[in-house]
Design an enzyme around this catalytic site. Structure first.
Site, short mmCIF file in Angstrom:
data_model
loop_
_atom_site.label_atom_id
_atom_site.label_comp_id
_atom_site.label_asym_id
_atom_site.label_seq_id
_atom_site.Cartn_x
_atom_site.Cartn_y
_atom_site.Cartn_z
NE ARG A 40 -4.37 -1.30 1.92
CZ ARG A 40 -5.21 -1.78 2.82
NH1 ARG A 40 -4.85 -1.82 4.09
NH2 ARG A 40 -6.40 -2.22 2.47
CE LYS A 205 -17.49 -11.77 11.02
NZ LYS A 205 -17.40 -10.44 11.66
N GLY A 364 -6.65 -6.28 0.81
CA GLY A 364 -5.51 -6.38 1.71
C GLY A 364 -4.97 -7.79 1.87
N GLY A 388 -12.40 -4.23 1.43
CA GLY A 388 -13.78 -3.80 1.70
C GLY A 388 -14.28 -2.85 0.63
#
Ligand code: 3PG
Ligand code: MG
Length: 408
Positions: A40, A205, A364, A388
Site C-alpha cells: 500500500r 466471514k 488487503g 472492503g
C-alpha cells in the site's frame, strides 16, 4: 470518473507552493515496528511524487489499524513515514500529532516539493465519529492545514470518515491517481465484463460477503467459494463441519444463495475435499494436516484449507476465464501446510493473465497473500489496495469517499 477533477487537472491548475493534503491508505501489516508488506505504501508513491515534483507542499494523512480515537504508540505511522521516505528517495517529515502544534509546525516548515506525514488520523475521535458535527469539527482542523485535498486512499473510500469524506467538502478537491486507476479496473468488472467471468471468494466471514454474493449471482458465470466462509455453505448443504468456522445465523441465507445459483444458471462451486487439523496450529503445536471429504469432516477437526481435488477443480474452473475477481484466501495461507489452496488459485489467475484475460486480486489479505507466496505482482492484471472498498463497489454500493468528490 467523468466529471471528477483528476490529479492531472489539479496539477495543470498549478500547485506550486500550495499545501496539498493527500489522504492515502498506508494501513500496512506490521510486526512490531517492522512492515511485513509495503504494497500500500508503494501504491501511494506515484500521486505523492507527482504533487511534490509539481512543487506542492504535500501533507499526507492516513490511518494505521483501529486505535480507539486516542494516541496509541502501537499504531504510530512513524515507521510507515520512514518507509515512504525510502521509496520516494527524499526526506519525509513526520508530525507527532495530526492537527495539533506538531502538525502545524511541520507543515509550516515544508518547502515547495516537500513531503510530510501526519500521525495516525484515527488517534482523533472525530475521524471515525458517527456524529456529523464531531466529524465536521475535526475535518475543519484537518482542512486548516491545506489549500487543496487529493483523495488517494482507495482502501478507505467506503468509509464516511473525516479525512475521507468531510474534508473533501471543505477544500477544493481532486481524485488521486491510485483511486482513479482502481475505479477504472473495477468498472471493467461491472460494465459488460468479458466472459467467462469467474469470481473466487474466500476469507473467514460469510457475513462480510453477503452483499457481493447477492449481486454477483446475477452477473458472474461461475462463483467459487473457499476459505473459512465455506463451512457455512457446507452446513447449508447439510454437511457437518466439526470445529470449523461456522456462522449459524447465515446458514439459511447460504441455502437461499445455493438455490438462486441453480435458478439463475450460475455455477456455484464449493470444495469437495478439505484440509483439516484437530488443533489450530499455533507456536506450540505442529500442524498435522489431513485431507477429508467436504461431506465428512470429523467432529474433532477444523477445516483450514480447501483440499487438493478442490484446488485442481478451482484451477480448472478458472482456466479459460476472460475476467476474474478474487477476494479472500482459500485457507490459512500463513501456515505452509494450509497454503496450497490459495497458491493454486493465485497460480490459476496468473495463467488467465498470461492468456490475455483480466485478473484482479481484491484486497488487503489476498494482495498480501500473493506477495507472501512469492508471486510476481505483474503476473496479475491488477492487485487492488482495497478489500472492503472493492467488495462494496462490486455490490453496487455508493462509496462515500468517491461520491463526495463528485459535488464541486
Ligand atoms: C483496510 O485495511 O481494509 C483499510 O485500510 C480500511 O481499514 P478499516 O477497515 O479499518 O476501515
Ligand atoms: Mg478493512
Amino acid at each position: 470518473m467523468g466529471d471528477l477533477t483528476t490529479l492531472d487537472d489539479l496539477v495543470a491548475q498549478g500547485v506550486a507552493g500550495k499545501r496539498v493534503l493527500v489522504r492515502s491508505d498506508l494501513n500496512v501489516p506490521l510486526d512490531g515496528a517492522t512492515i511485513t508488506d509495503d504494497g500500500r505504501i508503494r501504491a501511494s508513491v506515484p500521486t505523492i511524487r507527482t504533487l511534490a515534483e509539481a512543487g506542492a507542499r504535500v501533507v499526507v494523512t492516513a490511518h494505521l489499524g483501529r486505535p480507539k480515537g486516542a494516541p496509541d504508540p502501537a499504531y504510530s505511522l512513524r515507521p510507515v513515514a520512514a518507509r515512504l521516505g525510502e521509496l520516494l528517495g527524499r526526506e519525509v517529515a513526520f508530525a507527532g500529532d495530526t492537527v495539533g502544534e506538531s502538525a502545524h509546525e511541520t507543515v509550516d516548515r515544508l518547502e515547495d516539493g516537500g513531503v510530510a506525514v501526519l500521525e495516525n488520523v484515527r488517534f482523533n475521535a472525530g475521524e471515525t465519529s458517527k456524529d456529523d458535527g464531531e466529524r465536521g469539527a475535526f475535518a475543519d482542523r484537518l482542512a486548516a492545514l491545506a489549500d487543496a485535498f487529493v483523495s488517494d486512499g482507495f482502501g478507505v473510500v467506503h468509509r464516511k470518515q473525516a479525512s475521507v469524506y468531510d474534508v473533501a467538502q471543505r477544500l477544493p478537491h481532486a481524485v488521486g491517481g491510485l483511486v482513479q486507476a482502481e475505479i477504472e479496473v473495477l468498472r471493467r468488472l461491472t460494465v459488460e465484463p468479458e466472459r467467462p467471468y469467474v469470481v473466487v471468494l474466500g476469507g473467514s466471514k460469510v457475513s462480510d460477503k453477503l452483499g457481493v454474493i447477492d449481486n454477483l449471482l446475477g452477473k458472474a458465470d461461475k462463483l467459487l467459494i473457499g476459505g473459512g466462509m465455506v463451512f457455512t455453505f457446507l452446513k447449508a448443504q447439510g454437511h457437518e463441519v466439526g470445529k470449523s468456522l461456522l456462522e449459524e445465523d447465515q446458514v439459511e441465507v447460504c441455502r437461499e444463495y445455493l438455490q438462486r445459483a441453480v435458478d439463475s444458471g450460475v455455477e456455484l462451486i464449493l470444495p469437495t475435499d478439505v484440509v483439516v487439523d484437530t488443533t489450530f496450529p499455533s507456536g506450540d503445536s505442529t500442524p498435522a494436516p489431513q485431507v477429508v471429504p467436504a461431506s465428512g469432516i470429523p467432529a474433532d477437526s477444523l477445516g483450514l484449507d480447501i483440499g487438493p481435488d478442490s484446488a485442481r477443480a478451482f484451477a480448472g474452473a478458472l482456466a479459460g476465464a476472460r475476467t476474474v475477481f478474487w477476494n479472500g484466501p482459500m485457507g490459512v495461507f500463513e501456515v505452509e501446510a494450509f497454503a496450497e489452496g490459495t497458491r493454486a488459485v493465485a497460480q490459476a489467475l496468473t495463467e488467465v493473465t498470461a492468456e490475455g484475460g483480466l485478473s484482479v486480486v481484491g484486497g488487503g489479505d489476498s494482495a498480501a497473500a500473493v506477495r507472501t507466496l512469492g508471486f510476481a505482482e505483474d503476473a496479475f492484471g491488477h492487485i487492488s489496495t482495497g478489500g472492503g472498498a472493492s467488495l462494496e463497489y462490486l455490490e453496487g454500493k455508493v462509496l462515500p469517499g468517491i461520491q463526495v468528490l463528485e459535488d464541486n
